[in-house]
Every structure is written in structure tokens, then in C-alpha cells.
Design an enzyme around this catalytic site. Structure first.
Site, PDB file in Angstrom:
ATOM      1  CD  GLU A  76      11.589  21.522 -58.935  1.00  0.00           C
ATOM      2  OE1 GLU A  76      10.772  20.742 -58.427  1.00  0.00           O
ATOM      3  OE2 GLU A  76      12.772  21.587 -58.590  1.00  0.00           O
ATOM      4  CG  ASP A 131      14.917  23.610 -59.432  1.00  0.00           C
ATOM      5  OD1 ASP A 131      13.719  23.702 -59.168  1.00  0.00           O
ATOM      6  OD2 ASP A 131      15.554  22.545 -59.415  1.00  0.00           O
ATOM      7  CD  GLU A 186      18.413  23.325 -56.486  1.00  0.00           C
ATOM      8  OE1 GLU A 186      19.568  22.898 -56.721  1.00  0.00           O
ATOM      9  OE2 GLU A 186      17.432  22.585 -56.399  1.00  0.00           O
ATOM     10  CD  GLN A 188      23.017  22.675 -59.437  1.00  0.00           C
ATOM     11  OE1 GLN A 188      24.196  22.530 -59.195  1.00  0.00           O
ATOM     12  NE2 GLN A 188      22.100  21.767 -59.150  1.00  0.00           N
ATOM     13  CG  ASN A 196      17.710  20.975 -63.592  1.00  0.00           C
ATOM     14  OD1 ASN A 196      17.584  20.934 -64.812  1.00  0.00           O
ATOM     15  ND2 ASN A 196      17.929  19.898 -62.864  1.00  0.00           N
ATOM     16  NE  ARG A 220      15.545  20.582 -70.724  1.00  0.00           N
ATOM     17  CZ  ARG A 220      14.623  19.653 -70.494  1.00  0.00           C
ATOM     18  NH1 ARG A 220      14.289  19.347 -69.265  1.00  0.00           N
ATOM     19  NH2 ARG A 220      14.043  19.021 -71.485  1.00  0.00           N
ATOM     20  CD  GLU A 221      21.360  19.048 -63.431  1.00  0.00           C
ATOM     21  OE1 GLU A 221      21.864  18.769 -64.537  1.00  0.00           O
ATOM     22  OE2 GLU A 221      20.735  18.250 -62.738  1.00  0.00           O
TER      23      GLU A 221
END
Length: 179
Positions: free
Chosen positions: A111, A113, A115, A128, A130, A139-140
Site C-alpha cells: 500500500e 498512502d 492521509e 501522513q 506510509n 515508513r510513516e
């Protein structure tokens, strides 16, 4: 054929393969083509909050205090350039998360992301990101936006190829080498 001649032929063959590969990788990308939304996507939830205009060439997902919407692609993609124009909810939006993400449908969850975290009035807006590969994230990155994402639509994009995943159009995060 002598061993010296054989080495030369092997070298030239390898050189030709590398040259062709380099030419293919450096080729000018195809220009995007406008395609109606319903040709490639379907509502995964909140279908009544997905509005289409201009024959499906423009699509808006609506959000109110009770409901939102989501959609997914009809096909799968190995690589690509994925983008979305997003305008966030103004004011006190704590508890609201607007997301743009790419996700696999396999046992090993992959995935990417974006966010957009809700916030309290007066606080900076945060994105945020990831990347999950093989079911593992961690891995944020949090980016405090330097602009107001509620004033207008802004483009957020990911360029994903066999070598890297990187943001496109100015966001300095979500960049990692693959391999």
C-alpha cells in the site's frame, strides 16, 4: 569461433540489450487520455456521494457529517502515475481523515498512502504518508503543509515505477528506492 571472437559477440549482445533497455526506459511517456470515470472505476462504498460531470470526465466525492465515499479501480496496475485533486474540509475537522491510497488485494499487503489528518482550527494541516510492502509498513512521514489545503483543490500524485516510489508535483516525502 575463437574464444576471443566469442567474448566480443557476447559483449556486443549484452551491449545491445542494455542499449535497447535504456532506450525503452528513456522513452517519452504517453500523454494522459481523458476517459469517463465509470470505464475504469466503481464505487466501493457511498455511491450516492459520488457525483459525475461532463460525461464522467470530472468526478467529485462528497463528504458531510455522516457520510463519505470511496472507489476502486476495475483493473490492476503494476506501475504508473496516480494523481488526485483534493480540497480538505475547512475549520475544525478533528476526527476526519481524507485518504488517497493505492492498495494491493493480495495476501502480502502492499500500500502507498496519503492521509490528510483532521485538525483543530488554527493548527497546521498534516499529511501522513506510509508505504507498506509485504505487509510491513513503519515508513510513516508527517508533512506539515505550508499552504492552506481548504482554500482550493490541490494535486497530489505518486509516480511509481520499477525503481522508486516518489511524490510528484512538489511534496518532498514518500521517496524510497525499491529493490
Amino acid at each position: 569461433m575463437s574464444s576471443e571472437a566469442m567474448k566480443t559477440v557476447q559483449f556486443l549482445g549484452l551491449f545491445l540489450i542494455l542499449l535497447l533497455h535504456s532506450a525503452a526506459m528513456a522513452a517519452t511517456p504517453r500523454k494522459p487520455v481523458s476517459v469517463p470515470f465509470h470505464n475504469n472505476y466503481l464505487a466501493s462504498w457511498g455511491a450516492d456521494h459520488i457525483k459525475q460531470f461532463h460525461g464522467g470526465l470530472k468526478t467529485e466525492l462528497l463528504l458531510n457529517k455522516q457520510y463519505g465515499a470511496g472507489f476502486e479501480s476495475k483493473g490492476t496496475y503494476l506501475f504508473g502515475h496516480f494523481s488526485m485533486q483534493i480540497k480538505l474540509v475547512p475549520g475544525d475537522s478533528a476526527g476526519t481523515v481524507t485518504a488517497f491510497y493505492l492498495s494491493s488485494q493480495t495476501a502480502e499487503h502492499d500500500e502507498i498512502d496519503f492521509e490528510f489528518l483532521g485538525n483543530k482550527s488554527g493548527e497546521p494541516y498534516i499529511v501522513q504518508t506510509n508505504v507498506f510492502t509485504g505487509g510491513k509498513g513503519e515508513r510513516e512521514h508527517r508533512i506539515y503543509l505550508w499552504f492552506d489545503p481548504t482554500k482550493d483543490y490541490h494535486s497530489y500524485a505518486v509516480l511509481w515505477n520499477m525503481y522508486q516510489i516518489r511524490p510528484h508535483q512538489g511534496l518532498p516525502f514518500l521517496c524510497c528506492a525499491l529493490g
